[in-house]
Design a protein around this motif. Structure first.
Motif, PDB file in Angstrom:
ATOM      1  N   UNK A  47       0.820  -1.208   0.000  1.00 18.61           N
ATOM      2  CA  UNK A  47       0.000   0.000   0.000  1.00 18.61           C
ATOM      3  C   UNK A  47       0.857   1.263   0.000  1.00 18.61           C
ATOM      4  N   UNK A  48       2.021   1.233   0.631  1.00 15.21           N
ATOM      5  CA  UNK A  48       2.921   2.388   0.591  1.00 15.21           C
ATOM      6  C   UNK A  48       3.322   2.698  -0.849  1.00 15.21           C
ATOM      7  N   UNK A  49       3.514   1.653  -1.635  1.00 12.59           N
ATOM      8  CA  UNK A  49       4.035   1.828  -2.987  1.00 12.59           C
ATOM      9  C   UNK A  49       2.960   1.848  -4.064  1.00 12.59           C
ATOM     10  N   UNK A  50       1.824   1.184  -3.830  1.00 10.03           N
ATOM     11  CA  UNK A  50       0.848   1.003  -4.902  1.00 10.03           C
ATOM     12  C   UNK A  50      -0.591   1.280  -4.488  1.00 10.03           C
ATOM     13  N   UNK A  51      -0.829   1.618  -3.228  1.00  9.21           N
ATOM     14  CA  UNK A  51      -2.186   1.872  -2.718  1.00  9.21           C
ATOM     15  C   UNK A  51      -3.100   0.666  -2.894  1.00  9.21           C
ATOM     16  N   UNK A  52      -2.514  -0.504  -2.958  1.00  5.96           N
ATOM     17  CA  UNK A  52      -3.242  -1.772  -3.020  1.00  5.96           C
ATOM     18  C   UNK A  52      -2.265  -2.894  -2.714  1.00  5.96           C
ATOM     19  N   UNK A  53      -2.805  -4.015  -2.277  1.00  6.08           N
ATOM     20  CA  UNK A  53      -1.998  -5.227  -2.141  1.00  6.08           C
ATOM     21  C   UNK A  53      -2.523  -6.298  -3.087  1.00  6.08           C
ATOM     22  N   UNK A  54      -3.302  -5.866  -4.065  1.00  7.42           N
ATOM     23  CA  UNK A  54      -3.956  -6.769  -5.041  1.00  7.42           C
ATOM     24  C   UNK A  54      -4.647  -7.951  -4.352  1.00  7.42           C
ATOM     25  N   UNK A  55      -5.315  -7.652  -3.267  1.00 11.71           N
ATOM     26  CA  UNK A  55      -6.108  -8.663  -2.581  1.00 11.71           C
ATOM     27  C   UNK A  55      -5.405  -9.426  -1.487  1.00 11.71           C
ATOM     28  N   UNK A  56      -4.081  -9.287  -1.381  1.00 12.93           N
ATOM     29  CA  UNK A  56      -3.340 -10.035  -0.370  1.00 12.93           C
ATOM     30  C   UNK A  56      -3.496  -9.375   0.994  1.00 12.93           C
ATOM     31  N   UNK A  57      -3.717 -10.190   2.005  1.00 20.96           N
ATOM     32  CA  UNK A  57      -3.905  -9.698   3.362  1.00 20.96           C
ATOM     33  C   UNK A  57      -2.733 -10.084   4.259  1.00 20.96           C
ATOM     34  N   UNK A  58      -2.151 -11.245   4.013  1.00 23.01           N
ATOM     35  CA  UNK A  58      -1.036 -11.728   4.827  1.00 23.01           C
ATOM     36  C   UNK A  58       0.232 -11.842   3.990  1.00 23.01           C
ATOM     37  N   UNK A  59       1.375 -12.018   4.673  1.00 23.56           N
ATOM     38  CA  UNK A  59       2.646 -12.194   3.966  1.00 23.56           C
ATOM     39  C   UNK A  59       2.637 -13.456   3.109  1.00 23.56           C
ATOM     40  N   UNK A  60       1.915 -14.458   3.548  1.00 15.43           N
ATOM     41  CA  UNK A  60       1.846 -15.738   2.850  1.00 15.43           C
ATOM     42  C   UNK A  60       0.426 -15.977   2.338  1.00 15.43           C
ATOM     43  N   UNK A  61       0.242 -16.763   1.296  1.00 13.29           N
ATOM     44  CA  UNK A  61       1.269 -17.521   0.560  1.00 13.29           C
ATOM     45  C   UNK A  61       1.958 -16.725  -0.550  1.00 13.29           C
ATOM     46  N   UNK A  62       1.509 -15.496  -0.839  1.00 10.30           N
ATOM     47  CA  UNK A  62       2.099 -14.710  -1.925  1.00 10.30           C
ATOM     48  C   UNK A  62       2.749 -13.469  -1.335  1.00 10.30           C
ATOM     49  N   UNK A  63       4.048 -13.285  -1.621  1.00 14.36           N
ATOM     50  CA  UNK A  63       4.765 -12.140  -1.059  1.00 14.36           C
ATOM     51  C   UNK A  63       5.065 -11.074  -2.098  1.00 14.36           C
ATOM     52  N   UNK A  64       4.637 -11.287  -3.339  1.00 16.36           N
ATOM     53  CA  UNK A  64       4.903 -10.298  -4.387  1.00 16.36           C
ATOM     54  C   UNK A  64       3.600  -9.688  -4.881  1.00 16.36           C
ATOM     55  N   UNK A  65       3.703  -8.449  -5.324  1.00 15.86           N
ATOM     56  CA  UNK A  65       2.544  -7.677  -5.769  1.00 15.86           C
ATOM     57  C   UNK A  65       2.829  -7.151  -7.171  1.00 15.86           C
ATOM     58  N   UNK A  66       1.897  -7.380  -8.109  1.00 16.73           N
ATOM     59  CA  UNK A  66       2.133  -6.974  -9.497  1.00 16.73           C
ATOM     60  C   UNK A  66       1.437  -5.657  -9.845  1.00 16.73           C
ATOM     61  N   UNK A  67       1.053  -4.889  -8.845  1.00 25.15           N
ATOM     62  CA  UNK A  67       0.350  -3.630  -9.100  1.00 25.15           C
ATOM     63  C   UNK A  67       1.305  -2.540  -9.592  1.00 25.15           C
TER      64      UNK A  67
END
Length: 304
Positions: A47-67
């Motif tokens: 959110x600091x970088x993209x104002x979204x986490x593309x639906x991710x709430x936790x560090x796992x299972x996905x740690x990368x964001x394509x926004x």
């Protein structure tokens, strides 16, 4: 000992945190600044970088964001002819292993920001990453990027990110070093230095996370675990430094929406007249311009 309430209820005194406390008293501290997601590190950094986490709430299972990030938004403006703009990401983290390969830059360094934000992986951005020594040089030259993001060291002997339960004094020194770099720069008056934290480290705060957060998606879709992104996270410290900010300001946004990580993005967009927004979250976020209340830059009472 998870049964010991002191683990989450205790706090540091101003005497134990002389740097951050002095800067908070000397400029502005936000008491209505919340992290963007009531959860962990990576989604809040998204959110600091993209104002979204593309639906991710936790560090796992996905740690990368394509926004798309604020850095990409600045780069698009540059590619469109805006020669007055630039951006940079700076930090001294050592390149640790092959798992960090997407964050690698320069001589055996890596950036967590680059690692987790896939739209920054392109090799054409290699020159936008540097060390804190590079940042110091740009400060001395008065040649800072339009927007710089600075990263602490997240581990090892030089860890200074103040992550519980590490010794926070190394982080105090980091804040002091960066502040002095900026304060001694010929562009100090026109530089806003924001100090904040991705999330709360599971420590206690008596202020509940407010509702009413804007879902980043226009259609309001749910993300991981059915979360609708309609609640902010807990409060995190945020100190804002610039000589046009009056001493001892307790800063709050003009409206009911609290500051959150996307307020940094909104401030950059408004400051540099960038077109459009990244998501519904930064579109509706308050920015920090209201903190710049003074007609003239302060000269005589700047903290040393």
């Amino acid at each position: 000992d998870p049964t010991n309430p002191r683990s989450i209820m205790k706090c540091y005194t101003p005497e134990q945190t002389p740097v951050l406390s002095e800067l908070a008293k000397g400029f502005a501290v936000c008491d209505h600044y919340h992290c963007s997601v009531p959860s962990q590190t990576i989604p809040n950094r998204d959110f600091v970088h993209a104002a979204t986490s593309t639906g991710h709430v936790n560090n796992n299972p996905v740690a990368q964001c394509d926004a798309k990030t604020i850095f990409n938004q600045i780069q698009e403006a540059i590619d469109g002819g805006r020669q007055d703009l630039s951006w940079g990401i700076f930090g001294n983290n050592d390149f640790a292993s092959s798992k960090d390969k997407y964050g690698e830059f320069g001589d055996n360094h890596f950036s967590l920001t680059r690692l987790i934000m896939t739209q920054l992986h392109d090799a054409k951005f290699n020159n936008n990453f540097g060390t804190l020594t590079d940042f110091e040089t740009k400060c001395k030259e008065g040649n800072l990027p339009s927007y710089s993001f600075l990263e602490p060291n997240y581990g090892g002997e030089g860890q200074n990110d103040q992550h519980p339960p590490t010794d926070i004094r190394a982080g105090e020194k980091l804040i002091s070093d960066i502040y002095n770099m900026i304060k001694s720069s010929p562009v100090f008056d026109s530089t806003m230095f924001i100090i904040t934290y991705d999330e709360h480290g599971r420590t206690y705060d008596h202020v509940a996370p407010p509702s009413g957060a804007k879902n980043p998606y226009e259609d309001g879709r749910a993300g991981q675990d059915g979360f609708l992104f309609n609640s902010f996270g807990v409060r995190v410290p945020c100190v804002v430094i610039n000589p046009y900010i009056k001493k001892g300001l307790i800063a709050r946004p003009d409206g009911y929406t609290p500051f959150d990580h996307s307020s940094i993005i909104k401030t950059v967009q408004n400051c540099f007249n960038l077109e459009g927004s990244l998501t519904e979250r930064d579109k509706n976020a308050p920015d920090f311009s209201s903190l710049l209340e003074l007609e003239y830059a302060r000269k005589d009472d700047i903290p040393t």
